[in-house]
Motif scaffolding. Structure first.
Motif, PDB file in Angstrom:
ATOM      1  N   THR A   1      14.204  23.086   9.908  1.00 27.64           N
ATOM      2  CA  THR A   1      13.953  23.849  11.447  1.00 27.64           C
ATOM      3  C   THR A   1      13.091  24.755  11.601  1.00 27.64           C
ATOM      4  N   CYS A   2      12.819  25.621  11.807  1.00 29.76           N
ATOM      5  CA  CYS A   2      11.264  26.235  11.913  1.00 29.76           C
ATOM      6  C   CYS A   2      11.251  27.414  13.365  1.00 29.76           C
ATOM      7  N   ALA A   3      11.469  28.729  13.152  1.00 28.21           N
ATOM      8  CA  ALA A   3      11.768  29.640  14.296  1.00 28.21           C
ATOM      9  C   ALA A   3       9.625  29.762  13.902  1.00 28.21           C
ATOM     10  N   VAL A   4       9.884  29.834  15.568  1.00 31.95           N
ATOM     11  CA  VAL A   4       8.172  30.582  15.469  1.00 31.95           C
ATOM     12  C   VAL A   4       7.662  32.256  16.759  1.00 31.95           C
ATOM     13  N   VAL A   5       7.994  33.139  15.845  1.00 30.15           N
ATOM     14  CA  VAL A   5       8.737  35.035  16.671  1.00 30.15           C
ATOM     15  C   VAL A   5       7.772  35.228  16.933  1.00 30.15           C
ATOM     16  N   SER A   6       7.725  35.363  18.613  1.00 30.40           N
ATOM     17  CA  SER A   6       6.413  36.142  18.962  1.00 30.40           C
ATOM     18  C   SER A   6       6.566  37.471  18.440  1.00 30.40           C
ATOM     19  N   SER A   7       5.322  38.532  18.479  1.00 33.79           N
ATOM     20  CA  SER A   7       5.895  40.056  19.017  1.00 33.79           C
ATOM     21  C   SER A   7       5.869  40.740  20.093  1.00 33.79           C
ATOM     22  N   ALA A   8       6.399  39.724  21.277  1.00 31.35           N
ATOM     23  CA  ALA A   8       7.128  40.632  22.055  1.00 31.35           C
ATOM     24  C   ALA A   8       7.737  40.900  23.205  1.00 31.35           C
ATOM     25  N   GLY A   9       7.159  42.241  23.630  1.00 34.93           N
ATOM     26  CA  GLY A   9       8.211  43.435  23.252  1.00 34.93           C
ATOM     27  C   GLY A   9       9.441  43.373  24.051  1.00 34.93           C
TER      28      GLY A   9
ATOM     29  N   LEU B   1       0.356  24.738  14.575  1.00 30.97           N
ATOM     30  CA  LEU B   1       0.796  24.178  13.050  1.00 30.97           C
ATOM     31  C   LEU B   1       1.791  24.251  12.545  1.00 30.97           C
ATOM     32  N   MET B   2       3.302  24.669  13.289  1.00 27.61           N
ATOM     33  CA  MET B   2       4.500  24.192  13.196  1.00 27.61           C
ATOM     34  C   MET B   2       5.068  23.227  14.013  1.00 27.61           C
ATOM     35  N   LEU B   3       4.423  23.004  14.230  1.00 22.56           N
ATOM     36  CA  LEU B   3       4.621  21.398  15.251  1.00 22.56           C
ATOM     37  C   LEU B   3       4.141  19.862  14.516  1.00 22.56           C
ATOM     38  N   TRP B   4       3.217  20.428  13.432  1.00 20.98           N
ATOM     39  CA  TRP B   4       2.799  19.409  12.616  1.00 20.98           C
ATOM     40  C   TRP B   4       3.585  19.393  11.140  1.00 20.98           C
ATOM     41  N   LEU B   5       4.430  20.991  10.880  1.00 17.49           N
ATOM     42  CA  LEU B   5       5.388  20.908   9.230  1.00 17.49           C
ATOM     43  C   LEU B   5       6.054  21.071   9.537  1.00 17.49           C
ATOM     44  N   CYS B   6       7.237  20.860  10.676  1.00 18.52           N
ATOM     45  CA  CYS B   6       8.584  21.254  11.201  1.00 18.52           C
ATOM     46  C   CYS B   6       9.031  20.139  12.180  1.00 18.52           C
ATOM     47  N   ASP B   7      10.594  19.495  12.040  1.00 12.96           N
ATOM     48  CA  ASP B   7      11.078  18.526  12.190  1.00 12.96           C
ATOM     49  C   ASP B   7      11.525  19.251  14.093  1.00 12.96           C
ATOM     50  N   GLU B   8      11.631  19.979  13.830  1.00 16.95           N
ATOM     51  CA  GLU B   8      12.200  20.741  15.155  1.00 16.95           C
ATOM     52  C   GLU B   8      11.335  22.310  14.537  1.00 16.95           C
ATOM     53  N   VAL B   9      11.200  22.837  16.350  1.00 14.22           N
ATOM     54  CA  VAL B   9      10.371  23.745  16.336  1.00 14.22           C
ATOM     55  C   VAL B   9      11.363  24.470  17.604  1.00 14.22           C
TER      56      VAL B   9
END
Length: 426
Positions: A144-152, A292-300
């Motif tokens: 399970t992966c979290a992709v965290v933006s830098s958004a305000g 990239l994380m859509l490749w590596l992870c089962d849940e994004v």
């Protein structure tokens, strides 16, 4: 010299009456709101959120071409069908189209590619294990992966503890966690950075703890027309010396160099989903990392990649910089990226409203175009595993497990299959 042509009287046109514009606009909004409320699709808070974002795009200062372009892109963000099953099929089709495109592209620079292959220092620097191994993942992990933006918009989200529950967390550029843990979490498993992080002294790449003890991915926004040799001598930012020094001085830290063909392949995907000319500016760090994380992870799950209730002109949660272009894109094609992510999102409107969007991973497409080769067998945890190379490239594999039946002592094929992972060798 003035134009001598006589002025022609303007012919009557319904669009010249502003009052009618407002009546039609608010009548349409009222109809959408009423239907949404009756179907239970939205609540009043979400309705206010969507109206606010819509109005902020329509009535935001000067009517520049980019504003019109923004509305056009975002309004076409959903599949043109009311049938949920058809929409799901179209979503799967889009995901697999992207999968097939990316599967033909190199991800990281390989030590066998010139000009790097002709310099021993670079050959040694680029020899590294594949990225999933560098992250400490096992082949059979459910990731399970979290992709965290830098958004305000992350400020005030209270999403930090949720983000940290994921197995792996990706962050970008110089985005910190210290002082923002409540909203962005504490964990960082991997960081993807623009080359200016290495090139500019203000980012303190050599000493900052942000860039230590985790795998790092670096990309440089090189023009699409350059080959690798030209790029090496004329990068967008002069980061190559710093990259090489880090690999030589800290050989145990994994530092990967993203291949320009990969992010320009992503640009092609964006262009193919727009029936207009797209400026030749590369995708953002966030979009590259998410793919990239859509490749590596089962849940994004992507955090604050799509506009939420906290939509703001604050560019980054850790900087006091306010610009609408940080959301709509002045250089990177951000609106097109958001459109693709919106199409791939499998989250409910309420989740997107709160700042998270689960994105369809590529694992659903792993059975497509597989070329079988049963000659390779290796033992894994007491089982035999047959490896099937994909797309005539050794960068990818999928394995079918074979176990020994205890009663008959014969080998039987196990129904579950190992997950295919990209072998991103340096």
């Amino acid at each position: 010299m003035t134009d001598a042509r006589p002025l022609r009287p303007r012919s009557p046109n319904l669009h010249s009456f502003r009052g009618l514009h407002f009546i039609l606009f608010f009548s349409t909004i009222f109809a959408i709101v009423t239907c949404s409320m009756m179907s239970g699709y939205l609540n009043w808070n979400q309705i206010g959120h969507h109206l606010w974002i819509l109005s902020s795009h329509i009535y935001n200062g000067s009517q520049q071409a980019r504003d019109s372009f923004a509305m056009k892109v975002m309004s076409s963000g959903m599949f043109n069908t009311s049938n949920k099953r058809t929409a799901a099929a179209m979503q799967h089709q889009l995901a697999c189209k992207i999968f097939r495109k990316l599967s033909s592209l190199p991800f990281t620079i390989n030590s066998s590619e010139p000009p790097f292959s002709k310099m021993s220092s670079w050959v040694n620097a680029l020899k590294q294990p594949r990225l999933d191994k560098a992250m400490g993942a096992n082949q059979d992990d459910h990731r399970t992966c979290a992709v965290v933006s830098s958004a305000g918009a992350l400020l005030g989200s209270n999403l930090g503890s949720e983000i940290d529950t994921h197995d792996y967390v990706m962050r970008f550029n110089s985005a910190p966690t210290a002082g923002f843990e409540k909203d962005v979490g504490r964990k960082t498993s991997i960081r993807l950075m623009n080359s200016q992080i290495l090139a500019k002294k203000s980012f303190n790449f050599t000493k900052s703890s942000l860039y230590k003890n985790i795998p790092l991915l670096v990309w440089d926004p090189a023009p699409q027309s350059l080959d690798l040799k030209q790029w090496f001598h004329h990068p967008d930012f002069d980061f190559f010396p710093t990259f090489l020094r880090r690999r030589q001085r800290q050989p145990n830290q994994y530092l990967y160099l993203i291949h320009p063909a990969f992010y320009w392949g992503l640009w092609d995907i964006l262009r193919e989903n727009l029936n207009e000319e797209l400026p030749r500016n590369p995708p953002s760090s966030g979009f590259i990392g998410l793919m990239l994380m859509l490749w590596l992870c089962d849940e994004v799950e992507a955090y604050e990649f799509l506009p939420s209730v906290r939509f703001t002109d604050l560019c980054h949660y850790h900087q006091n910089l306010w610009m609408r272009e940080c959301s709509t894109g002045a250089y990177h094609p951000l609106l097109l990226e958001k459109r693709i992510l919106r199409l791939l999102s499998i989250s409910t409107p309420n989740d997107v409203y709160n700042g998270r969007a689960a994105i369809m991973v590529f694992e659903a497409c792993h059975g497509q175009s597989v070329k079988h080769d049963t000659n390779r067998q290796v033992p894994i945890d007491g089982l035999h595993s047959t490896l099937f190379p994909l797309f005539t490239s050794s960068r990818y594999f999928v394995c079918t497990r074979i176990r020994k039946d205890q009663e008959s002592s014969s080998l039987v094929t196990q129904k579950s299959t190992c997950r295919m992972r990209p072998l991103m060798l340096g």
